[in-house]
Design a protein around this motif. Structure first.
Motif, short mmCIF file in Angstrom:
data_model
loop_
_atom_site.label_atom_id
_atom_site.label_comp_id
_atom_site.label_asym_id
_atom_site.label_seq_id
_atom_site.Cartn_x
_atom_site.Cartn_y
_atom_site.Cartn_z
N ASP A 64 -42.68 43.57 92.01
CA ASP A 64 -41.88 44.77 92.25
C ASP A 64 -40.38 44.48 92.14
N SER A 65 -39.98 43.29 92.54
CA SER A 65 -38.56 42.94 92.57
C SER A 65 -37.93 42.86 91.18
N VAL A 66 -38.75 42.70 90.14
CA VAL A 66 -38.19 42.57 88.79
C VAL A 66 -38.65 43.68 87.86
N LYS A 67 -39.51 44.55 88.33
CA LYS A 67 -40.06 45.62 87.48
C LYS A 67 -38.94 46.50 86.96
N GLY A 68 -38.96 46.75 85.66
CA GLY A 68 -37.93 47.58 85.04
C GLY A 68 -36.72 46.80 84.57
N ARG A 69 -36.62 45.53 84.98
CA ARG A 69 -35.48 44.70 84.57
C ARG A 69 -35.91 43.51 83.72
N PHE A 70 -37.09 42.98 83.97
CA PHE A 70 -37.60 41.82 83.24
C PHE A 70 -38.72 42.25 82.30
N THR A 71 -38.83 41.54 81.18
CA THR A 71 -39.91 41.80 80.23
C THR A 71 -40.53 40.47 79.80
N ILE A 72 -41.83 40.36 80.01
CA ILE A 72 -42.57 39.17 79.58
C ILE A 72 -43.22 39.46 78.24
N SER A 73 -43.23 38.46 77.37
CA SER A 73 -43.85 38.62 76.06
C SER A 73 -44.32 37.25 75.58
N ARG A 74 -45.09 37.26 74.51
CA ARG A 74 -45.56 36.00 73.96
C ARG A 74 -45.74 36.12 72.46
N ASP A 75 -45.59 34.99 71.78
CA ASP A 75 -45.82 34.92 70.35
C ASP A 75 -46.85 33.80 70.16
N ASN A 76 -48.09 34.17 69.98
CA ASN A 76 -49.15 33.17 69.88
C ASN A 76 -49.03 32.30 68.63
#
Length: 126
Positions: A64-76
């Motif tokens: 909740d503390s980072v929701k809307g500010r951080f984005t996780i992603s990956r490139d397999n």
């Protein structure tokens, strides 16, 4: 041999952005791992969950503390996971770790992860 190496940390002013990377080495496991996650640990505090991403990258979960500010992603194809951090706050200051989940589904506790990187320092000044 499984290895995770984080990079991209640094010093930034409040309101700024950083993008962390986590490169995975070892033969073929990254794109088959149940999931990957980011955690952080501030001085004197326990390691806390930041974000999780599933194998395909199609499902993400955030604290909740980072929701809307951080984005996780990956490139397999590149065996790499990312954490885009925007609107940074001084309370985001911590060592950030990437980790491999050993369980299916959303993993938000440290015991659900079996491989960890060495961490990268993020410092947000006010």
């Amino acid at each position: 041999q499984v290895q995770l190496v984080e990079s991209g940390g640094g010093l930034v002013q409040a309101g700024g952005s950083l993008k962390l990377s986590c490169v995975a080495s070892g033969v073929g496991w990254f794109r088959q791992a149940p999931g990957m996650g980011w955690f952080r640990q501030a001085p004197g505090k326990e390691r806390e969950f930041v974000a999780h991403i599933n194998t395909s990258g199609g499902s993400t979960t955030y604290a909740d503390s980072v929701k809307g500010r951080f984005t996780i992603s990956r490139d397999n194809a590149k065996n790499t996971m990312y954490l885009q951090m925007d609107s940074l706050k001084p309370e985001d200051t911590a060592v950030y770790f990437c980790a491999r989940s050993r369980t299916g589904g959303v993993a938000t506790t440290t015991r659900e992860y079996d491989q960890w990187g060495q961490g990268t320092q993020v410092t947000v000044s006010s």
